[in-house]
Design an enzyme around this catalytic site. Sequence first.
Site, PDB file in Angstrom:
ATOM      1  N   LYS A   1       0.885  -1.403  -0.245  1.00 62.11           N
ATOM      2  CA  LYS A   1      -0.196   0.034   0.147  1.00 62.11           C
ATOM      3  C   LYS A   1       0.973   1.191  -0.044  1.00 62.11           C
ATOM      4  O   LYS A   1       1.761   1.326   0.816  1.00 62.11           O
ATOM      5  CB  LYS A   1      -0.911   0.008   1.265  1.00 62.11           C
ATOM      6  CG  LYS A   1      -1.837   1.100   1.349  1.00 62.11           C
ATOM      7  CD  LYS A   1      -3.193   0.742   0.331  1.00 62.11           C
ATOM      8  CE  LYS A   1      -4.046   1.958  -0.254  1.00 62.11           C
ATOM      9  NZ  LYS A   1      -3.643   2.824  -1.033  1.00 62.11           N
TER      10      LYS A   1
ATOM     11  N   GLN B   1       7.135   3.757   3.850  1.00 65.05           N
ATOM     12  CA  GLN B   1       5.670   3.247   4.015  1.00 65.05           C
ATOM     13  C   GLN B   1       5.487   2.181   4.785  1.00 65.05           C
ATOM     14  O   GLN B   1       4.775   1.981   5.481  1.00 65.05           O
ATOM     15  CB  GLN B   1       5.354   3.186   2.505  1.00 65.05           C
ATOM     16  CG  GLN B   1       3.745   3.291   2.387  1.00 65.05           C
ATOM     17  CD  GLN B   1       3.356   4.789   2.194  1.00 65.05           C
ATOM     18  OE1 GLN B   1       3.929   5.522   1.778  1.00 65.05           O
ATOM     19  NE2 GLN B   1       2.230   4.902   2.943  1.00 65.05           N
TER      20      GLN B   1
ATOM     21  N   LYS C   1       5.339   1.782  -3.133  1.00 67.72           N
ATOM     22  CA  LYS C   1       5.482   2.984  -3.683  1.00 67.72           C
ATOM     23  C   LYS C   1       5.641   3.108  -5.192  1.00 67.72           C
ATOM     24  O   LYS C   1       6.271   2.054  -5.626  1.00 67.72           O
ATOM     25  CB  LYS C   1       6.484   4.014  -3.155  1.00 67.72           C
ATOM     26  CG  LYS C   1       6.117   5.360  -3.047  1.00 67.72           C
ATOM     27  CD  LYS C   1       4.923   5.804  -1.905  1.00 67.72           C
ATOM     28  CE  LYS C   1       4.650   7.360  -2.084  1.00 67.72           C
ATOM     29  NZ  LYS C   1       3.622   7.607  -0.879  1.00 67.72           N
TER      30      LYS C   1
ATOM     31  N   GLY D   1      -2.894   7.890  -4.401  1.00 63.77           N
ATOM     32  CA  GLY D   1      -2.222   9.305  -5.054  1.00 63.77           C
ATOM     33  C   GLY D   1      -0.899   9.783  -4.151  1.00 63.77           C
ATOM     34  O   GLY D   1      -0.816   9.187  -2.914  1.00 63.77           O
ATOM     35  N   ASP D   2      -0.382  10.832  -4.759  1.00 63.44           N
ATOM     36  CA  ASP D   2       0.958  11.378  -3.981  1.00 63.44           C
ATOM     37  C   ASP D   2       1.067  12.621  -4.860  1.00 63.44           C
ATOM     38  O   ASP D   2       0.005  12.929  -5.450  1.00 63.44           O
ATOM     39  CB  ASP D   2       2.122  10.608  -3.963  1.00 63.44           C
ATOM     40  CG  ASP D   2       3.319  10.983  -3.174  1.00 63.44           C
ATOM     41  OD1 ASP D   2       3.078  10.588  -1.822  1.00 63.44           O
ATOM     42  OD2 ASP D   2       4.195  11.607  -3.437  1.00 63.44           O
TER      43      ASP D   2
ATOM     44  N   ASN E   1      -2.494  19.158  -1.866  1.00 59.48           N
ATOM     45  CA  ASN E   1      -3.684  18.642  -1.059  1.00 59.48           C
ATOM     46  C   ASN E   1      -3.359  18.538   0.450  1.00 59.48           C
ATOM     47  O   ASN E   1      -3.900  18.605   1.164  1.00 59.48           O
ATOM     48  CB  ASN E   1      -4.086  17.334  -1.504  1.00 59.48           C
ATOM     49  CG  ASN E   1      -4.909  16.346  -0.949  1.00 59.48           C
ATOM     50  OD1 ASN E   1      -6.228  16.751  -0.915  1.00 59.48           O
ATOM     51  ND2 ASN E   1      -4.705  15.300   0.024  1.00 59.48           N
TER      52      ASN E   1
ATOM     53  N   SER F   1      -6.974   5.598   3.576  1.00 59.83           N
ATOM     54  CA  SER F   1      -7.002   4.719   2.314  1.00 59.83           C
ATOM     55  C   SER F   1      -7.448   3.244   2.630  1.00 59.83           C
ATOM     56  O   SER F   1      -8.287   2.644   2.024  1.00 59.83           O
ATOM     57  CB  SER F   1      -5.737   4.532   1.692  1.00 59.83           C
ATOM     58  OG  SER F   1      -5.283   5.794   0.814  1.00 59.83           O
TER      59      SER F   1
END
Length: 445
Positions: free
Chosen positions: A90, A111, A126, A165-166, A241, A377
Amino acid sequence: MQDVVEKVYEQVVARNRGEAEFHQAVREVLESLDPVIAKHPHYAEAALLERLVEPERQIMFRVPWVDDAGNVQVNRGFRIEFNSALGPYKGGLRFHPSVNAGIIKFLGFEQIFKNALTAQGIGGGKGGSDFDPHGRSDAEVMRFCQSFMTELSRHIGPSTDVPAGDIGVGGREIGYMFGQYKRLRNSYDAGVLTGKGLAWGGSLVRTEATGYGAVLFAQSMLATKGESLEGKRVVVSGAGNVAIYAIEKAQQLGATPITFSDSSGYVVDEAGVDLELLKQVKEVERGRVADYVERRPGARLVTGGSVWDVPADVALPCATQNELDGDAAATLLRGGCGVVSEGANMPSTPEAVEAFLAAGILFGPGKAANAGGVATSALEMAQNAGRTRWSFEKAESKLAGIMQDIHDSCVSAAEEYGRPGDYVLGANAAGFTRVADVMISHGIV
């Protein structure tokens, strides 16, 4: 570092030459693990550390697409599936010219521990591309996303790898990629991507979650000192964001955010950021921070120096990696900053982190402070699996609970290993032990 940990780090540098960000991320984690390995030497057995720093799978591929002028463009795509001990991989997808294998490795490695801290049963991964969506038409972005997903689709799935998203990847890009995935697989696997639109499997609060989470983490840190964000001046970097919704949550909690930034400079608005205007400029018009200044009396654009030159009580770095160096940290400290909560991934350099820890301020590292995005998420995945959707209030309540649990886990781990109040050690130790224990259970795989 202890000999065993130093040996692992040297091996990482030798095997991953030129990948400075990845080296930095690994060293920061391994240095924190000295007291953990000393207390629990079995974690160094069976090459567990060596396996932890080596991705389970690294994917790199060509992404050809056609621009509006009819010219063929070629980019690189990446997906690093780093560790699946706790669940499916993830982690987000980043579209930015700076993307390379080392950047994606650093993000994927971080992550692992971030996802472990959420206790949501998700592994670490990622991905992304060196494609730059800025200035591209919707049609160009669509064609790129479709080509990117044509290759990526064979490597992901709701129980295998779930991207989100990133930087450079928002709702538009997620929509184009999901449409192509659905077309290729002939399957409506809503849980294969997160950050989706609300009409087709998205979760309320997902858009806000990373920024909200960083502010909630700051609030939790302040609570340990009997304080709150009420009345605090806040400097924020970035205008994407994460920054926008960090500003929103800080305002809700009574603070006054006065800055934001993009690659063209930073804005200082001493009256407090006009959030609706900022959203209009960045989310609707996809404009630059200068557009905000043109419409906001009293706001000023600064094109030299650093956003960290502005005195404040709280700093929220929400832009990108290594944006806050040792000099900037010293400036912040001189300006009275007592709280730093990282909304971006590894935005503070090692020198900056050292300065914050030496000064004894409240410092929330990104793997803990910005975990709200991936936590929500996982909540989106849960809603997809149950074919349901929660209210904003329910989703936000769950996010707040997760962020408080992450904070408390960091505090407990820091105390256990003899460094009370050290959130860097706490986050790394708590995340590492959760992953390491499961890796041991699964055997040598």
